[in-house]
Design a protein around this motif. Structure first.
Motif, short mmCIF file in Angstrom:
data_model
loop_
_atom_site.label_atom_id
_atom_site.label_comp_id
_atom_site.label_asym_id
_atom_site.label_seq_id
_atom_site.Cartn_x
_atom_site.Cartn_y
_atom_site.Cartn_z
N UNK A 1 -52.64 -14.23 -13.31
CA UNK A 1 -52.75 -13.55 -12.03
C UNK A 1 -52.42 -14.50 -10.89
N UNK A 2 -51.70 -14.00 -9.90
CA UNK A 2 -51.38 -14.82 -8.74
C UNK A 2 -52.60 -14.95 -7.85
N UNK A 3 -52.59 -15.97 -7.01
CA UNK A 3 -53.69 -16.15 -6.06
C UNK A 3 -53.83 -14.91 -5.19
N UNK A 4 -55.06 -14.48 -5.00
CA UNK A 4 -55.32 -13.34 -4.13
C UNK A 4 -55.28 -11.99 -4.82
N UNK A 5 -54.83 -11.95 -6.07
CA UNK A 5 -54.77 -10.67 -6.80
C UNK A 5 -56.13 -10.39 -7.42
N UNK A 6 -56.66 -9.21 -7.15
CA UNK A 6 -57.99 -8.80 -7.61
C UNK A 6 -57.82 -7.50 -8.39
N UNK A 7 -58.27 -7.49 -9.63
CA UNK A 7 -57.99 -6.39 -10.55
C UNK A 7 -59.28 -5.75 -11.04
N UNK A 8 -59.24 -4.44 -11.22
CA UNK A 8 -60.34 -3.71 -11.86
C UNK A 8 -59.86 -3.17 -13.20
N UNK B 1 -66.95 -1.25 -15.93
CA UNK B 1 -65.89 -1.76 -15.07
C UNK B 1 -65.96 -3.27 -14.96
N UNK B 2 -64.80 -3.89 -15.14
CA UNK B 2 -64.67 -5.33 -15.04
C UNK B 2 -63.80 -5.62 -13.82
N UNK B 3 -64.37 -6.28 -12.82
CA UNK B 3 -63.60 -6.72 -11.66
C UNK B 3 -63.34 -8.20 -11.83
N UNK B 4 -62.07 -8.60 -11.77
CA UNK B 4 -61.77 -10.01 -12.01
C UNK B 4 -60.63 -10.51 -11.16
N UNK B 5 -60.60 -11.80 -11.02
CA UNK B 5 -59.56 -12.53 -10.32
C UNK B 5 -59.43 -13.88 -10.99
N UNK C 1 -68.94 -7.84 -14.16
CA UNK C 1 -68.96 -6.71 -15.09
C UNK C 1 -70.02 -5.74 -14.61
N UNK C 2 -69.59 -4.53 -14.28
CA UNK C 2 -70.51 -3.54 -13.72
C UNK C 2 -70.79 -2.45 -14.75
#
Length: 396
Positions: A205-212, A220-224, A234-235
């Motif tokens: 992942x590039x800097x600043x990219x935030x993925x769900x 749901x997994x929110x990661x960067x 991890x929600x």
């Protein structure tokens, strides 16, 4: 609605190979066999239920699939609609554990057979991590029977392919999971193999990219990516094996290449053991850099820097075509930069920019000298061009 006899005739009429009467478990069926696989047709009360296996057909699996959805089919009054209905199956030695049923108007096998489409049902062997009960048939078509997950839905020897619904949470344009290079909107639907996302996409992942990432149960997994780590939350309640209690949000920071091993259990439908996450947080940092490549011969020109381990950076240095203008830019964690470019006459130039002084310093180097500078940059997080000696200086 057509009688059983006329439905049987319609099935026979449209089958490319003879469908002969047979019995599977407690079900009377028509069996169509060919070099392409085995298809079964169960005709009952004006309805046709079919299944197909191209590879690995097993009669016990076929019987389990028919048993699982029999009541749904026989009592359907139109409520099934175009949604997927799942029912559990449990067959020894068979890794898929759900029967997925599609009803009239949603089946692909009867799509071009209009006289059967209005009363035709189709059942598939799937895993509980690949689709959810109540999914729209279009989602099923994009994932299980389509290309998104890379599933061969009629292969009964295949392994499960857990899915993730992926979307971007940041506002940066273009890149991974965007519709176009300039779009700020996520692709819809972005249903992808969870293993691919965590093992291939997330580490880069590039800097600043935030993925769900969301699994079929709603976890749901929110990661960067933060340098060499995958960080995020991890929600949703996750069973903890030791206590079987429910926990809320779980914060994590794991090595970027360990995402599938450590977080994959969520998408495989297993309980998540929190102990390895804690252990991973203490692992030593990876020897890596951010790298940007411009190589005309290989038609690669990066718009942004990408993470790469030291071995990968050195391989690119050695492989960079020695044509004037081809270059590599390498950046360390603290921001120090070493960049190399081929000049005319196959001479390799190496320099470091010093923006705070509005200057650069460098000289032509041998390949071995460039390798040493890049290695020090990655391992020690420092720019060591002074060790080369005889540097030139220029303003910018």
């Amino acid at each position: 609605m057509s009688s059983a006899q006329s439905l049987g005739e319609l099935v026979q009429e449209d089958c490319p190979f003879p469908a002969v009467p047979g019995r599977v478990g407690r079900h009377d069926v028509l069996v169509e066999q060919s070099a392409f696989g085995t298809s079964l047709y169960r005709i009952h009360d004006g309805r046709v239920l079919t299944l197909r296996a191209n590879t690995g057909y097993r009669e016990d699996v076929a019987a389990a699939l028919l048993d699982a959805v029999e009541r749904l089919v026989d009592t359907d009054t139109g409520a099934l609609g175009r949604s997927v209905r799942l029912r559990p199956i449990d067959v020894t030695g068979f890794p898929l554990d759900r029967a997925a049923l599609l009803g009239p108007g949603a089946t692909r096998v009867f799509r071009d057979r209009p006289r059967l489409a209005e009363c035709g049902y189709e059942v598939f062997a799937v895993h509980r991590t690949e689709t959810a009960d109540g999914d729209d048939h279009k989602v099923f078509a994009a994932t299980v029977t389509g290309k998104n997950l890379g599933i061969r839905e009629h292969d009964w020897t295949r392994d499960p392919r857990p899915r993730a619904e992926v979307r971007r949470l940041d506002g940066q344009p273009g890149g991974l999971y965007r519709r176009t290079r300039t779009s700020r909107r996520s692709t819809k639907p972005a249903f992808l193999p969870a293993e691919r996302v965590l093992a291939q996409d997330a580490p880069n992942l590039l800097d600043g990219v935030h993925v769900s990432m969301r699994d079929v149960r709603g976890h749901e997994l929110e990661l960067r990516r933060e340098w060499d780590r995958l960080c995020g939350t991890l929600r949703a309640p996750v069973p903890v094996p030791e206590s079987a209690q429910e926990v809320g949000d779980v914060q994590f920071s794991v090595p970027r290449n360990e995402g599938w091993r450590l977080l994959g259990p969520v998408f495989r439908g297993d309980a998540l053991d929190l102990a390895p996450l804690s252990d991973a947080a203490a692992e030593p940092p990876e020897t890596m850099l951010h790298m940007s490549v411009s190589d005309r011969e290989r038609r690669r020109h990066d718009d942004a820097v990408h993470p790469e381990n030291l071995d990968g950076c050195l391989r690119w240095l050695r492989a960079l075509a020695p044509s004037a203008g081809n270059f590599l830019v390498l950046e360390a964690r603290s921001g120090g930069v070493v960049q190399v470019m081929w000049h005319e006459g196959e001479r390799l130039w190496l320099e470091t920019p010093e923006p705070e002084r509005r200057r650069w310093r460098g000289r032509h180097v041998a390949l071995e000298e460039a390798e040493r500078m890049i290695t020090i940059l990655a391992r020690e997080d420092r720019v060591a061009v002074d060790e080369l000696g005889d540097l030139e200086t220029g303003a910018f």
